[in-house]
Design an enzyme around this catalytic site. Structure first.
Site, short mmCIF file in Angstrom:
data_model
loop_
_atom_site.label_atom_id
_atom_site.label_comp_id
_atom_site.label_asym_id
_atom_site.label_seq_id
_atom_site.Cartn_x
_atom_site.Cartn_y
_atom_site.Cartn_z
N LYS A 1 0.81 -1.15 0.06
CA LYS A 1 0.08 0.27 -0.12
C LYS A 1 0.80 1.37 -0.07
O LYS A 1 0.40 2.46 -0.58
CB LYS A 1 -1.12 -0.04 1.15
CG LYS A 1 -0.38 0.11 2.45
CD LYS A 1 -1.46 0.05 3.54
CE LYS A 1 -1.00 -0.59 4.91
NZ LYS A 1 0.27 -0.11 5.09
N ARG B 1 -5.84 2.76 11.87
CA ARG B 1 -5.47 1.41 11.67
C ARG B 1 -6.15 0.71 13.14
O ARG B 1 -6.20 -0.40 13.33
CB ARG B 1 -4.02 1.01 12.27
CG ARG B 1 -3.15 0.52 11.18
CD ARG B 1 -1.90 0.61 11.67
NE ARG B 1 -0.71 -0.36 10.96
CZ ARG B 1 -0.19 0.34 9.91
NH1 ARG B 1 -0.12 1.31 9.76
NH2 ARG B 1 0.86 -0.62 9.59
N ARG C 1 11.74 -8.53 1.74
CA ARG C 1 12.02 -7.20 2.13
C ARG C 1 12.66 -7.07 3.36
O ARG C 1 13.72 -6.10 3.27
CB ARG C 1 10.57 -6.32 2.48
CG ARG C 1 10.68 -4.89 2.85
CD ARG C 1 9.62 -4.32 2.63
NE ARG C 1 8.80 -4.23 3.99
CZ ARG C 1 7.55 -3.72 3.92
NH1 ARG C 1 6.84 -3.03 3.38
NH2 ARG C 1 7.08 -3.76 5.38
N ARG D 1 14.69 -3.99 7.62
CA ARG D 1 13.81 -3.18 8.65
C ARG D 1 13.61 -4.37 9.91
O ARG D 1 13.54 -5.42 9.74
CB ARG D 1 12.35 -3.10 7.89
CG ARG D 1 12.21 -1.62 7.61
CD ARG D 1 10.72 -1.59 6.90
NE ARG D 1 9.64 -1.92 7.42
CZ ARG D 1 8.49 -1.60 7.03
NH1 ARG D 1 8.18 -0.75 6.08
NH2 ARG D 1 7.48 -1.75 7.91
N ARG E 1 2.74 -8.87 13.17
CA ARG E 1 2.13 -7.78 12.61
C ARG E 1 0.71 -8.17 11.62
O ARG E 1 -0.24 -7.40 11.70
CB ARG E 1 3.01 -7.19 11.53
CG ARG E 1 4.18 -6.14 12.41
CD ARG E 1 5.15 -5.97 11.38
NE ARG E 1 4.97 -5.15 10.24
CZ ARG E 1 5.90 -5.37 9.12
NH1 ARG E 1 6.75 -6.03 9.11
NH2 ARG E 1 5.42 -4.52 8.10
P1 ADP Z 1 3.29 -2.08 7.09
O1 ADP Z 1 1.90 -1.61 6.80
O2 ADP Z 1 4.23 -2.73 6.34
O3 ADP Z 1 3.24 -2.58 8.44
P2 ADP Z 1 3.70 0.81 7.82
O4 ADP Z 1 4.88 1.68 7.31
O5 ADP Z 1 2.47 1.26 7.48
O6 ADP Z 1 4.19 -0.63 7.39
O7 ADP Z 1 3.63 0.70 9.58
C1 ADP Z 1 4.80 0.55 10.28
C2 ADP Z 1 4.61 0.33 11.75
O8 ADP Z 1 4.56 1.63 12.37
C3 ADP Z 1 3.48 -0.74 12.16
O9 ADP Z 1 3.84 -1.82 12.44
C4 ADP Z 1 3.29 0.26 13.64
O10 ADP Z 1 4.07 -0.10 14.17
C5 ADP Z 1 3.40 1.61 13.42
N1 ADP Z 1 2.28 2.36 12.84
C6 ADP Z 1 2.26 2.88 11.48
N2 ADP Z 1 0.97 3.38 11.40
C7 ADP Z 1 0.16 3.10 12.74
C8 ADP Z 1 -1.19 3.35 13.16
N3 ADP Z 1 -1.90 4.29 12.32
N4 ADP Z 1 -1.24 3.21 14.46
C9 ADP Z 1 -0.34 2.62 15.09
N5 ADP Z 1 0.63 2.27 14.82
C10 ADP Z 1 1.15 2.25 13.59
#
Ligand code: ADP
Length: 204
Positions: A30, A105, A144, A150, A161
């Site tokens: 995404k 989220r 990845r 990461r 996750r």
């Molecule tokens: P992915 O969708 O691959 O997990 P993201 O970059 O969207 O990657 O998010 C990485 C991490 O950042 C999440 O696993 C979480 O720890 C934190 N995070 C991102 N967005 C949120 C959110 N809206 N609420 C809580 N934690 C978030």
């Protein structure tokens, strides 16, 4: 005297104004897709994950607060996340559309976003869910991990996750579905094809 004529509204999410949300499990792509869509449409992409990672890299106060959550694949607390989004939104002109990526989220975040946007005269106009089977997501996240190093792409953290997404984020889909805002898009295939599918979903 010059007469100003505003651009005609086209039908669908794009022309109707309002902000957009891209949702999907970790590894579905995404972030990549949101970036491509925002670039071609002049929208601002707001990725909470990217913003958190940036703070961690720069070792800011916020970065130190959120690092453990990201490293464990856990969600950052709602109040911290919502504060961050509120701050970002303040700097965005009301005429510019925002494409939220990775936010909201949790249902609490979705409710907070509705309130925030309403205060600013904005609203969520459309939600696209990018989907892929869990096996595929797991494979992508594992590769990845090798490529980008990461901290949240290790096997246990990946599994965590995906579970957290199922438990906490799937209910957000229902939240928006109840309002008829959701379009589902197949996230398997060539990158450009997926971008085209998303564009079509957002325009219809
Ligand atoms: P992915 O969708 O691959 O997990 P993201 O970059 O969207 O990657 O998010 C990485 C991490 O950042 C999440 O696993 C979480 O720890 C934190 N995070 C991102 N967005 C949120 C959110 N809206 N609420 C809580 N934690 C978030």
């Amino acid at each position: 005297m010059t007469e100003r004529v505003s651009a005609p509204e086209t039908s669908g999410v794009r022309g109707s104004g309002g902000d957009l949300v891209v949702m999907g499990p970790p590894g579905v792509g995404k972030g990549t897709q949101a970036k491509a869509l925002a670039q071609e449409s002049g929208w601002i992409q707001l990725s909470t994950g990217e913003v958190f990672r940036d703070h961690i890299r720069r070792q800011t106060e916020l970065g130190r607060r959120v690092k453990t959550y990201l490293d464990q694949g856990a969600y950052v607390p709602d109040d911290v996340t919502v504060d961050l989004v509120r701050d970002r939104l303040r700097s965005i002109p009301s005429s510019t559309r925002v494409l939220f990526d990775g936010f909201p989220r949790t249902v609490a975040q979705a409710e907070a976003l509705d309130r925030l946007l309403a205060e600013m005269g904005r609203r969520v106009a459309g939600v696209v869910i990018l989907e892929a089977p869990r096996d595929e997501l797991y494979a992508r996240l594992s590769s990845r991990a090798m490529a980008e190093q990461r901290a949240d792409d290790t096997p246990e953290v990946i599994a965590n996750r995906l579970d957290v997404y199922d438990e906490q984020t799937r209910p957000v889909i229902s939240y928006y579905e109840d309002r008829g805002l959701v379009k589902r898009v197949n996230g398997v295939g060539r990158r450009e094809d997926i971008t085209a599918r998303l564009r079509e979903a957002l325009e219809s």
